[in-house]
Design a protein around this motif. Structure first.
Motif, short mmCIF file in Angstrom:
data_model
loop_
_atom_site.label_atom_id
_atom_site.label_comp_id
_atom_site.label_asym_id
_atom_site.label_seq_id
_atom_site.Cartn_x
_atom_site.Cartn_y
_atom_site.Cartn_z
N ARG A 182 0.76 -1.30 -0.22
CA ARG A 182 -0.01 0.00 0.00
C ARG A 182 0.83 1.35 0.09
N TRP A 183 2.04 1.03 0.64
CA TRP A 183 2.80 2.30 0.68
C TRP A 183 3.24 2.61 -0.57
N ASP A 184 3.87 1.40 -1.41
CA ASP A 184 4.27 1.58 -2.62
C ASP A 184 3.36 2.09 -3.55
N GLN A 185 2.10 1.92 -3.42
CA GLN A 185 1.06 2.31 -4.13
C GLN A 185 0.77 4.12 -4.05
N ALA A 186 0.86 4.14 -2.93
CA ALA A 186 0.76 5.65 -2.32
C ALA A 186 1.71 6.52 -2.96
N TRP A 187 3.13 6.05 -3.15
CA TRP A 187 3.91 6.69 -3.54
C TRP A 187 3.87 6.67 -5.15
N ASP A 188 3.45 5.90 -5.59
CA ASP A 188 3.20 5.81 -7.09
C ASP A 188 2.33 6.67 -7.48
N ARG A 189 1.13 6.75 -6.79
CA ARG A 189 0.24 8.04 -7.00
C ARG A 189 0.79 9.40 -6.73
N ALA A 190 1.42 9.50 -5.63
CA ALA A 190 2.20 10.97 -5.54
C ALA A 190 3.05 11.43 -6.63
N GLY A 191 3.40 10.30 -7.32
CA GLY A 191 4.29 10.75 -8.83
C GLY A 191 5.69 11.41 -8.32
N TRP A 194 6.19 14.83 -6.03
CA TRP A 194 5.59 15.04 -4.63
C TRP A 194 6.39 15.98 -3.75
#
Length: 201
Positions: A182-191, A194
């Motif tokens: 989930r952390w990896d997905q959140a970082w991916d969404r931040a782009g 960030w």
């Protein structure tokens, strides 16, 4: 104890995540299972083993007979003792050809282990036989059976403890992996931008 402390620490903590509380609950459940299920399983397995082994003790003591055998001739050194529960010392065993009378009255002859240091023809010794007059191992005694039953119960309790702990570790490991995903997905969404928020770039 660590599980209880974990639950208490995360009760009203504003930084608490759902996974933190879940990990604490998993540890608490594992602790309860180890404290209750392991001893209960050990007692049940030990009681079942005790019942079975004591039944074997009674059966062996009823069906095996101690008879007097007579040495016909010496056959040389005794082989290694196959019975791990034998309490006699190997050095006192000599392999001989012997005659004995079975419980049903028939005469028997065959090789046997005699507890004689230097057997001579005509020497007498005692040996155990089965209902057919064949040489048999000494019957299991009650104390040895109880020891085996206790060890079986302890082994079962340790096995349950190990399984519960492995289950706890596996569950927590999966939770941590899910959290990292989930952390990896959140970082991916931040782009990649960030750190440039509000800079107009």
């Amino acid at each position: 104890m660590r599980a209880l402390c974990g639950l208490w620490r995360w009760r009203h903590n504003p930084l608490r995540r759902a996974t933190d509380l879940a990990e604490a609950w998993v540890s608490l459940v594992a602790l309860v299972l180890i404290a209750i299920a392991a001893p209960v399983t050990g007692c049940l397995v030990g009681a079942a083993a005790q019942d079975s082994l004591q039944r074997s003790v009674r059966e062996q003591q009823h069906t095996r007979h101690l008879v007097t055998a007579t040495v016909v001739r010496d056959l040389g050194d005794a082989p290694l003792e196959p019975d791990p529960d034998t309490t006699t010392v190997r050095e006192t065993h000599t392999r001989v050809l012997a005659d004995w009378t079975a419980a049903d009255g028939t005469q028997r002859r065959g090789p046997a282990l005699a507890e004689l240091k230097s057997p001579h023809t005509g020497d007498h010794f005692r040996l155990w036989t089965d209902p057919q007059g064949r040489i048999a191992a000494r019957p299991l005694d009650s104390a040895t059976a109880t020891t085996h039953a206790v060890l079986a119960g302890i082994g079962a309790a340790l096995l349950v403890t190990g399984l519960v702990e492995c289950g706890r570790r596996l569950t927590v490991w999966r939770m941590v992996r899910s959290r990292y995903a989930r952390w990896d997905q959140a970082w991916d969404r931040a782009g990649p931008d960030w750190g440039k928020a509000g800079t107009g770039c």
